[in-house]
Design an enzyme around this catalytic site. Structure first.
Site, PDB file in Angstrom:
ATOM      1  N   ASP A  72      -1.722  10.510  -6.089  1.00 32.95           N
ATOM      2  CA  ASP A  72      -1.012   9.442  -5.399  1.00 32.95           C
ATOM      3  C   ASP A  72      -1.502   8.097  -5.950  1.00 32.95           C
ATOM      4  O   ASP A  72      -2.691   7.774  -5.849  1.00 32.95           O
ATOM      5  CB  ASP A  72      -1.291   9.564  -3.892  1.00 32.95           C
ATOM      6  CG  ASP A  72      -0.521   8.550  -3.061  1.00 32.95           C
ATOM      7  OD1 ASP A  72      -0.144   7.496  -3.592  1.00 32.95           O
ATOM      8  OD2 ASP A  72      -0.313   8.821  -1.858  1.00 32.95           O
ATOM      9  N   ARG A 116      -9.051  -5.555   4.940  1.00 30.77           N
ATOM     10  CA  ARG A 116      -8.788  -5.310   3.519  1.00 30.77           C
ATOM     11  C   ARG A 116      -8.249  -6.577   2.859  1.00 30.77           C
ATOM     12  O   ARG A 116      -7.416  -7.275   3.428  1.00 30.77           O
ATOM     13  CB  ARG A 116      -7.719  -4.230   3.340  1.00 30.77           C
ATOM     14  CG  ARG A 116      -8.011  -2.899   3.952  1.00 30.77           C
ATOM     15  CD  ARG A 116      -6.993  -1.864   3.495  1.00 30.77           C
ATOM     16  NE  ARG A 116      -5.605  -2.284   3.720  1.00 30.77           N
ATOM     17  CZ  ARG A 116      -4.550  -1.602   3.317  1.00 30.77           C
ATOM     18  NH1 ARG A 116      -4.704  -0.479   2.645  1.00 30.77           N
ATOM     19  NH2 ARG A 116      -3.326  -2.022   3.570  1.00 30.77           N
ATOM     20  N   PHE A 153      -4.610   8.677   2.748  1.00 26.02           N
ATOM     21  CA  PHE A 153      -3.625   8.010   3.595  1.00 26.02           C
ATOM     22  C   PHE A 153      -2.955   9.099   4.438  1.00 26.02           C
ATOM     23  O   PHE A 153      -2.506  10.107   3.893  1.00 26.02           O
ATOM     24  CB  PHE A 153      -2.603   7.303   2.697  1.00 26.02           C
ATOM     25  CG  PHE A 153      -1.683   6.380   3.415  1.00 26.02           C
ATOM     26  CD1 PHE A 153      -1.972   5.028   3.523  1.00 26.02           C
ATOM     27  CD2 PHE A 153      -0.500   6.846   3.980  1.00 26.02           C
ATOM     28  CE1 PHE A 153      -1.106   4.160   4.184  1.00 26.02           C
ATOM     29  CE2 PHE A 153       0.363   5.984   4.644  1.00 26.02           C
ATOM     30  CZ  PHE A 153       0.061   4.637   4.741  1.00 26.02           C
ATOM     31  N   TYR A 172       6.772  -0.771  -3.437  1.00 26.50           N
ATOM     32  CA  TYR A 172       6.689  -2.021  -2.672  1.00 26.50           C
ATOM     33  C   TYR A 172       5.300  -2.642  -2.618  1.00 26.50           C
ATOM     34  O   TYR A 172       5.125  -3.706  -2.055  1.00 26.50           O
ATOM     35  CB  TYR A 172       7.214  -1.809  -1.247  1.00 26.50           C
ATOM     36  CG  TYR A 172       6.556  -0.673  -0.495  1.00 26.50           C
ATOM     37  CD1 TYR A 172       5.337  -0.859   0.135  1.00 26.50           C
ATOM     38  CD2 TYR A 172       7.143   0.588  -0.437  1.00 26.50           C
ATOM     39  CE1 TYR A 172       4.721   0.176   0.805  1.00 26.50           C
ATOM     40  CE2 TYR A 172       6.535   1.630   0.235  1.00 26.50           C
ATOM     41  CZ  TYR A 172       5.322   1.424   0.848  1.00 26.50           C
ATOM     42  OH  TYR A 172       4.710   2.457   1.502  1.00 26.50           O
ATOM     43  N   LYS A 173       4.300  -1.973  -3.188  1.00 26.42           N
ATOM     44  CA  LYS A 173       2.949  -2.561  -3.170  1.00 26.42           C
ATOM     45  C   LYS A 173       2.785  -3.455  -4.403  1.00 26.42           C
ATOM     46  O   LYS A 173       3.464  -4.466  -4.504  1.00 26.42           O
ATOM     47  CB  LYS A 173       1.907  -1.453  -3.058  1.00 26.42           C
ATOM     48  CG  LYS A 173       1.961  -0.804  -1.668  1.00 26.42           C
ATOM     49  CD  LYS A 173       1.034   0.371  -1.474  1.00 26.42           C
ATOM     50  CE  LYS A 173       1.164   0.894  -0.040  1.00 26.42           C
ATOM     51  NZ  LYS A 173       0.614   2.237   0.135  1.00 26.42           N
TER      52      LYS A 173
HETATM   53  C1  LIG Z   1       1.143   3.101   1.154  1.00 28.48           C
HETATM   54  C2  LIG Z   1       0.791   4.525   0.932  1.00 28.48           C
HETATM   55  C3  LIG Z   1       1.723   5.534   1.185  1.00 28.48           C
HETATM   56  C4  LIG Z   1       3.062   5.213   1.761  1.00 28.48           C
HETATM   57  O1  LIG Z   1       3.915   6.316   1.814  1.00 28.48           O
HETATM   58  P1  LIG Z   1       5.486   6.120   1.986  1.00 28.48           P
HETATM   59  O2  LIG Z   1       5.974   7.470   2.260  1.00 28.48           O
HETATM   60  O3  LIG Z   1       5.987   5.563   0.684  1.00 28.48           O
HETATM   61  O4  LIG Z   1       5.701   5.168   3.111  1.00 28.48           O
HETATM   62  C5  LIG Z   1       1.357   6.844   0.886  1.00 28.48           C
HETATM   63  N1  LIG Z   1       0.140   7.132   0.375  1.00 28.48           N
HETATM   64  C6  LIG Z   1      -0.780   6.169   0.135  1.00 28.48           C
HETATM   65  C7  LIG Z   1      -2.101   6.537  -0.457  1.00 28.48           C
HETATM   66  C8  LIG Z   1      -0.485   4.843   0.439  1.00 28.48           C
HETATM   67  O5  LIG Z   1      -1.404   3.901   0.239  1.00 28.48           O
END
Ligand SMILES: *Cc1c(COP(=O)(O)O)cnc(C)c1O
Length: 411
Positions: A196, A370, A125, A221-222
């Site tokens: 992560d 997705r 990400f 939040y997921k």
């Molecule tokens: C959703 C997601 C994030 C989001 O990062 P935030 O800083 O909490 O907005 C980070 N890494 C991954 C792999 C994600 O899927």
């Protein structure tokens, strides 16, 4: 298709989690396949938010920091989250976002090491890599980054690698990696692993202790359903022996914040990851949402998520859709998370057309669709219904309509 519909009904009958659907406030006629991006409204979260706002903030005002232990929320929520991650209560703290938490972790690790290199996943990400890039630019040559495919990241471990930052599940393809093996190999060369768990926490059978992960981050939040912008978390394998100094120091991470000392002196436990005032309302909602998980086991969650995905794949194949939309997620259970991703040349429009039909999935540039299979509120019948709607849209090519082609700001 009649067969598969009947099979869905049978699976729903025997679904041990079916009663959990009633714990969520979802709009009518909506099949929500996007709990991997933003979990839906948990009624327990809403109640907790309401209590915190009306009864605590409203009535007890500033006294609430003590009376309702607002100040202890980052640790209390960490304790509630621990069983979902194979962690002990004192190994977790809830604060900030994944991006900010990664920054803190990397600065701590690098400040305690002679080593300069950080290994990153090429296709992680983007925020994870942006954080590392910002840090490397700031360090002007004292921090070196290299990017690798997950399959060969361990081949690049050597005595200069301080840390490896990687996701357990790829956000775009849904592929899941063998974190335990990567940790073993990283430890042989003295590297520290930051994992992560954005797409794992609250849905997969995560066992941070057994996998020997050093540090982990994730978001609220997921799949944890903590609400938009809910705080994330940090896990540390050895909270009693935390290393290094965070470059993001603030009063909440001071060993005695209310002494108002002139200089910073870092707390010695997980509180040392805190920076500023916690977002109390968001924290209250997340703590409420976690009560939905109290009586569940992780294998139950993971098995249902995978079974939902299996049924979706079977439906697509029965409908003859597997040529038109190409699966990019591995089908092996051990190699995928709770999400399935597909490529299609018109993925954005297809996604919009599905949303118009009440099936909410999402799109990731350039051409990926997705679908997330959250086990708490989806039924097997939902999944078959979603496949039927997708089939109809593809068959009539209704996604080519003008209104589905315009891009929104958030995709
Ligand atoms: C959703 C997601 C994030 C989001 O990062 P935030 O800083 O909490 O907005 C980070 N890494 C991954 C792999 C994600 O899927």
């Amino acid at each position: 298709m009649i067969d598969i519909k009947q099979q869905a009904l049978r699976l729903d009958e025997h679904d041990a989690l079916k009663a959990y659907r009633a714990r969520f406030d979802l709009p009518e006629a909506t099949i929500y396949l996007d709990g991997n991006s933003l979990g839906p409204l948990s009624i327990a979260a809403l109640q907790a938010l309401n209590t915190c706002a009306r009864d605590q903030w409203g009535k007890d005002l500033i006294k609430s920091w003590n009376v309702h232990d607002w100040i202890g929320l980052p640790q209390r929520i960490g304790a509630a989250l621990a069983p979902l991650l194979g962690a002990k209560q004192d190994q977790l703290i809830v604060c900030d976002s994944i991006s900010v938490n990664l920054f803190k972790l990397l600065t701590r690790i690098l400040s305690a090491s002679e080593r300069k290199r950080v290994l990153l996943q090429t296709d992680n990400f983007p925020t994870d890599n942006y954080v590392a890039q910002g840090l490397a630019e700031f360090a002007r040559g004292d921090i070196l980054l290299s990017y690798h495919q997950t399959s060969d990241i361990v081949e690049h471990l050597d005595s200069d690698v301080a840390a490896v930052v990687l996701s357990h599940v790829n956000y775009k393809t849904g592929e899941r990696y063998d974190i335990k093996t990567i940790c073993q190999q990283a430890h042989q060369t003295g590297a520290i692993v930051i994992c992560d768990l954005a797409h794992s926490a609250g849905v997969l059978d995560v066992d941070l202790h057994a996998w020997q992960v050093d540090f982990a981050v994730g978001c609220g939040y997921k799949y944890l359903n903590g609400g938009p912008g809910a705080p994330g978390f940090i896990y540390a394998a050895r909270p009693e022996a935390l290393i290094g100094r965070s470059a993001l120091q603030g009063w909440m991470g001071h060993q005695s914040p209310f002494a108002f000392d002139h200089s910073y002196s870092q707390a010695s436990d997980m509180r040392s990851f805190l920076v500023g005032t916690p977002p109390v309302l968001s924290m209250a909602a997340l703590l409420g949402a976690l009560t939905d998980f109290q009586e569940l086991t992780l294998p139950q969650l993971e098995q249902k998520a995978l079974a939902l995905g299996d049924l979706f794949l079977r439906s697509l194949s029965d409908l003859g859709l597997d040529e038109e939309i190409r699966l990019v997620t591995p089908t092996e259970h051990a190699q995928r998370g709770a999400q399935l991703s597909f490529e299609h040349d018109n993925a954005y429009a297809l996604c919009q057309a599905l949303i118009a039909e009440g099936v909410i999935g999402d799109f990731r540039a350039p051409n990926v669709l997705r679908f997330g299979f959250s086990p708490l509120f989806l039924s097997f019948a939902d999944v078959v219904e979603a496949a039927l709607k997708l089939h109809e849209i593809v068959r009539c090519k209704s996604y080519l309509d003008e209104r589905f082609l315009r891009r929104n700001t958030v995709t």
